[in-house]
Motif scaffolding. Sequence first.
Motif, PDB file in Angstrom:
ATOM      1  N   TYR A 165       0.851  -1.186   0.000  1.00 17.64           N
ATOM      2  CA  TYR A 165       0.000   0.000   0.000  1.00 17.64           C
ATOM      3  C   TYR A 165       0.888   1.237   0.000  1.00 17.64           C
ATOM      4  CZ  TYR A 165       0.680   0.480   5.133  1.00 17.64           C
ATOM      5  OH  TYR A 165       1.205   0.632   6.391  1.00 17.64           O
ATOM      6  N   ASN A 166       0.292   2.406  -0.327  1.00 23.66           N
ATOM      7  CA  ASN A 166       1.070   3.629  -0.507  1.00 23.66           C
ATOM      8  C   ASN A 166       0.498   4.784   0.314  1.00 23.66           C
ATOM      9  OD1 ASN A 166       0.962   2.218  -3.496  1.00 23.66           O
ATOM     10  ND2 ASN A 166       3.004   2.907  -2.938  1.00 23.66           N
ATOM     11  N   VAL A 167       1.403   5.625   0.815  1.00 25.95           N
ATOM     12  CA  VAL A 167       1.032   6.840   1.529  1.00 25.95           C
ATOM     13  C   VAL A 167       1.821   7.995   0.920  1.00 25.95           C
ATOM     14  CG1 VAL A 167       0.967   8.024   3.749  1.00 25.95           C
ATOM     15  CG2 VAL A 167       0.610   5.550   3.653  1.00 25.95           C
ATOM     16  N   LYS A 168       1.102   9.076   0.555  1.00 23.73           N
ATOM     17  CA  LYS A 168       1.751  10.218  -0.082  1.00 23.73           C
ATOM     18  C   LYS A 168       1.416  11.504   0.668  1.00 23.73           C
ATOM     19  CE  LYS A 168       0.013  12.464  -3.601  1.00 23.73           C
ATOM     20  NZ  LYS A 168       0.255  13.898  -3.235  1.00 23.73           N
ATOM     21  N   PRO A 169       2.430  12.308   1.031  1.00 26.69           N
ATOM     22  CA  PRO A 169       2.123  13.613   1.631  1.00 26.69           C
ATOM     23  C   PRO A 169       1.519  14.548   0.584  1.00 26.69           C
ATOM     24  CG  PRO A 169       4.479  13.404   1.205  1.00 26.69           C
ATOM     25  CD  PRO A 169       3.875  12.065   0.913  1.00 26.69           C
TER      26      PRO A 169
END
Length: 268
Positions: free
Chosen positions: A78-82
Motif C-alpha cells: 500500500y502507498n502513503v503520499k504527503p
Amino acid sequence: MEKLTSGIFFGQTDQTIDLDEFIITNTEYTHEFVDWHYHENAYFTFLIAGKVSEINKNDHHKCGPGTLLFHNCQEPHYNVKPKGYTRGMHLELSEKWLLQFAGKNMAKGSFEIINPLVKSLFHQILLCTKNCDNTSMLTLHSLVLNAADQLSNRSNIKRYKNPPKWVAKLIQLLHDSPQLSHSLESLSTAIGIHPVHLSRYFPKYFGCNLGAYIKRMRLCLAAAELNAEKKSVTQIAYECGFYDQTHLIRCFKEEFQFTPRRYQRYLK
C-alpha cells in the motif's frame, strides 16, 4: 484486495508507451492513501518528483526524487503520499519476457535499487519518453532491455550471487558519502583489503571501474536534486562532489546529452 492490470496505476497517467513485452507509463500520483493492492506484472518504479512511501509485508520504502524500486508481480503493498505534487515513471515487464529471459535467476520480492549504472539508464529512459519519434523509440527499446536485464541479480552486482563482504561495505561507504573525495588507499583501508585487490576486482562486481561508478553515482544524485527543484545548480554541484558548476555541467552533458538546466526544462 484490488488487482491492477497492465498499464494501470493509481493516479493520473498521461503517457503510455507499449514496447511489446514492456509498458512504460508516466503518472502523477494524486491519492494520499492507496489501500493494499497488487499488480499483474512485475515492474520498476522510478520516482521523478515529490515523495511517497510504499509499505509491503517486509519493507517500508520512503521514496524521493531519483528513488528506483523493483516490484515482483503479485506483491501486495500500500502507498502513503504527503500533500504536494508527486510523479513517477513505471516500466512493466510481461510474464512471457520474465520467463524467457530472467527465469529462475529473476530477483524476488520488492526492493530498492541503488546501483548508479542502472539508475542512469532510467534517467535516459525518462528523457527518451519525452521525444518519441522513430529513432528515439529504437533507443528507448534498447535502454529498456538493458535495464530489464539487471534482474538477474537482486543486488545488481554483475552475475555474482555471493560477493565477498568488502563489496557490501564499499557500497555503503560510497553511497553514505557521495560528495567526499576518496582515494584508492583510503577506501582499501576502510574495507580491509589491499588497493591492488580493490582495483583489480571492482569491475568484476560492479561492471565498471571505481572512478566511473562514483561519477555516475554523483550524476544520478544531481539529476534527482534537479528534479526536486529546491537547490541551485551551484549548490547541487558542491553537495554531489563536483569541483564546481562547470564541472557538473560538463559531466552531466556527457552522460545525459543535456545540460542540467535544459534537463529541468525538458522534463517539465
